[in-house]
Scaffold this motif. Structure first.
Motif, PDB file in Angstrom:
ATOM      1  N   LEU A   1       0.489  -1.473  -0.124  1.00  0.00           N
ATOM      2  CA  LEU A   1      -0.400  -0.119  -0.120  1.00  0.00           C
ATOM      3  C   LEU A   1       0.919   1.575  -0.495  1.00  0.00           C
ATOM      4  CD1 LEU A   1      -3.138   1.519   0.622  1.00  0.00           C
ATOM      5  CD2 LEU A   1      -2.599   0.453   2.557  1.00  0.00           C
TER       6      LEU A   1
ATOM      7  N   ARG B   1       1.479   4.290  -2.689  1.00  0.00           N
ATOM      8  CA  ARG B   1       1.425   5.424  -2.671  1.00  0.00           C
ATOM      9  C   ARG B   1       1.181   6.373  -3.571  1.00  0.00           C
ATOM     10  NH1 ARG B   1      -1.227   4.811   4.099  1.00  0.00           N
ATOM     11  NH2 ARG B   1      -3.106   4.685   3.236  1.00  0.00           N
TER      12      ARG B   1
ATOM     13  N   ASP C   1      -5.953   4.467  -8.145  1.00  0.00           N
ATOM     14  CA  ASP C   1      -6.387   4.732  -7.012  1.00  0.00           C
ATOM     15  C   ASP C   1      -5.396   3.694  -5.873  1.00  0.00           C
ATOM     16  OD1 ASP C   1      -7.813   4.846  -4.548  1.00  0.00           O
ATOM     17  OD2 ASP C   1      -9.380   3.022  -5.590  1.00  0.00           O
TER      18      ASP C   1
ATOM     19  N   GLN D   1      -6.017   1.910  -3.239  1.00  0.00           N
ATOM     20  CA  GLN D   1      -6.800   0.838  -2.359  1.00  0.00           C
ATOM     21  C   GLN D   1      -7.212  -0.005  -3.663  1.00  0.00           C
ATOM     22  OE1 GLN D   1      -6.828   0.963   0.823  1.00  0.00           O
ATOM     23  NE2 GLN D   1      -7.597  -1.264   0.431  1.00  0.00           N
TER      24      GLN D   1
ATOM     25  N   ASN E   1      -6.437  -4.224  -4.145  1.00  0.00           N
ATOM     26  CA  ASN E   1      -7.740  -5.305  -3.887  1.00  0.00           C
ATOM     27  C   ASN E   1      -7.376  -6.230  -4.901  1.00  0.00           C
ATOM     28  OD1 ASN E   1      -9.104  -4.277  -1.853  1.00  0.00           O
ATOM     29  ND2 ASN E   1     -10.404  -2.723  -2.934  1.00  0.00           N
TER      30      ASN E   1
END
Length: 574
Positions: A307, A311, A351, A353, A357
């Motif tokens: 993550l 970012r 994105d 997140q 996923n």
């Protein structure tokens, strides 16, 4: 130096562009030559040579998960005169064994010898993977022969606190992975290669910069120049046994007798000629990485690190106005191996997140082993990103939900397994639909990828086998047809399920299918379906019937309109 006769001026040593004296052929420490071969934008270039002394045997132990052995190990290959040794470990070397010996002679010297077949192709592939792992130290890392690596560490040493600490860290990691290595640092790759393999046991691994390293390099044997064994023997016959002996000789007679190969090797070692490094894998433009002080092993730690990488990459992509279409995650483990997982998206995305996923669908393919010490995230495909508000976009939020579902299905099932059906202009029921993949957009090269159509396999049955399939007539250029809506035009009801391929049956007073007799209540038809008249004829004309069995089931049958008159079951109705 005394002046030549007839002149009152002392002799001046003139250097040619290669940095050698024109009068006697001796090397001149020409400042321009050294800078051309050993500097990059005013920075002294430095190279690390990694010599994996026992690479084939160490890799065999790693591949077969063998830590200790009861005797010396030798790997063998079929050669001239029989099976010969390809590689030996330290115990076999202590017993007097060496590569190239016949296996029978080796067993006579070492009765406890353990001989196993070698796999050079697997060793080369593993060495290439190790070079990619070594890019944790520098982007310029490549394989060097069959048992070594070469790293261009120019401008990278300060990240690990200097050359000494870099070598210590590299040696420790290779040692923990079970690899025997010897390292050296020099101004050129050739100098580092020779110093790693032929320096004395008391000499340090780091050579000084510039011409100060010449004293050490000139003391090395001729084998440090990577010359063929035959050339080294020819030079030894005339008394040239070290690099210094070769350097002190005039160049013209040497080139005339032994060729220019030894001189070119000498120039590369001393930095007079360039010795570039071609990396094993070019560093992509969109890449972020994160190294860990302690190896991570749990799924939560891997997700947290990923993550953070997503970012970081998203910030860079946002500044450039781009989104990702293809992502590759590389996990570098403590045993010097790497694991890769990739995902793709139907539209440019940034994105974090949402991308996380998608990666979660493939986390089960990651085996952390004894720990992951570094993770790299690479965007192998990007596209221009256009922001849209979900509530105002065409289709609203449902359109974005469908795109997200499509991305998850593609990454879970594979790109070849997901698409949407598209009608085709044909009469054959089994060919009226083709599966079309999503159209890929622009890549980083700026070219638009053409759509790839993934068609379902054409259904060719035994009933079609009697008709030739040669194309007739030849396709001719035609005018483009006017645009019209593509829909399925059906003359009669169609079954819910088509059998692929149609199954042969026997029809009389009842129906015989798969060894069972099924009584028929009624039979309706026929509906004649002919082959496509605008294409080459494939198969005969078919007469289709709808039949209802005594138990209420309805079937879709057809009979070929030819001399055979064979019956086939093609579908099951609701």
């Amino acid at each position: 130096m005394s002046p030549p006769r007839g002149t009152g001026q002392p002799m001046r040593m003139e250097a040619d562009p290669a940095g050698w004296c024109r009068c006697c052929g001796r090397a001149v420490a020409d400042r321009r030559g050294v800078q051309a071969g050993g500097r990059l934008f005013g920075m002294t270039r430095r190279f690390v040579s990694v010599w994996l002394c026992r690479w084939p045997t160490d890799q065999w132990r790693r591949r077969n998960k063998v830590e200790t052995m009861s005797g010396p190990l030798a790997l063998t290959l079929a050669g001239q005169g029989g099976i010969r040794l390809y590689a030996v470990d330290a115990l076999a070397t202590a017993d007097g064994l060496r590569p190239g010996m016949l296996l029978a002679d080796a067993r006579a010297l070492s009765p406890d010898l353990i001989a196993m077949p070698a796999n050079p192709a697997a060793d080369r592939a593993a060495l290439a993977r190790l070079a990619i792992w070594a890019q944790r130290y520098t982007p310029q890392a490549a394989t060097d022969g069959t048992d070594g690596l070469i790293l261009d560490i120019t401008g990278c040493t300060h990240l690990l606190g200097g050359e000494e600490r870099l070598l210590t860290d590299l040696a420790d990691r290779l040692g923990r992975a079970g690899l025997t290595c010897r390292l050296a640092v020099g101004d050129t790759g050739a100098a580092a290669w020779g110093w790693a393999r032929h320096r004395s046991a008391t000499a340090g691994p780091v050579l000084p910069t510039g011409t100060r390293s010449w004293v050490s390099l000139l003391s090395l044997p001729l084998a440090a120049l990577r010359l063929d064994e035959g050339v080294c023997k020819d030079l030894a016959r005339v008394g040239l046994r070290s690099v210094g002996d070769l350097q002190r000789q005039p160049r013209a007679p040497l080139a005339a007798r032994f060729g220019t190969g030894p001189l070119r090797r000498l120039d590369r070692m001393l930095g007079v000629a360039a010795d570039p490094v071609v990396p094993e894998m070019a560093t992509p433009g969109w890449q972020v990485h994160r190294a860990f002080a302690d190896p991570i092993m749990t799924r939560d730690a891997i997700e947290t690190a990923l993550l953070m990488l997503l970012r970081d990459l998203s910030i860079r992509l946002e500044a450039a106005g781009r989104g990702v279409r293809r992502l590759r995650l590389t996990c570098l483990r403590t045993d010097t191996t790497a694991q890769n997982i990739s995902i793709g998206t139907a539209r440019p995305v940034r994105d974090p997140q949402g991308l996380l996923n998608l990666f979660r669908e493939r986390f089960d393919k990651i085996d952390p082993g004894f720990g992951i010490e570094m993770m790299e995230l690479t965007a192998t495909g990007t596209d221009s990103f256009t922001g849209e508000q979900a509530g105002l976009a065409v289709g609203g939020g449902d359109a974005f939900a469908v795109m997200g579902l499509l991305d998850r299905l593609v990454n879970r099932l594979g790109e070849d397994q997901v698409g949407h059906p598209l009608p085709r202009d044909t009469h054959r029921p089994e060919q009226v639909m083709e599966l079309v993949r999503e159209v890929e957009g622009k890549t980083d090269t700026g070219t638009l990828c053409s759509p790839t159509l993934r068609k379902l396999p054409a259904c060719r049955t035994a009933a079609d086998a009697t008709t030739p399939t040669s194309p007739w007539p030849k396709p001719q250029p035609t005018r483009p047809l006017p645009a019209r809506p593509r829909t399925w035009a059906m003359e009669g009801p169609r079954p819910l399920l088509l059998l692929h391929p149609p199954e042969p049956v026997q029809v009389g007073s009842g129906l015989s299918w798969r060894g069972h007799y099924l009584p028929i209540d009624w039979l309706e038809g026929p509906e004649r379906i002919r082959p496509d008249w605008w294409r080459a004829r494939i198969g005969p004309t078919r007469d289709y019937y709808r039949a209802q069995l005594a138990d209420g089931r309805r079937l879709w049958l057809f009979r070929t309109v030819d001399d055979r008159g064979a019956w086939y079951l093609h579908g099951l109705c609701a």
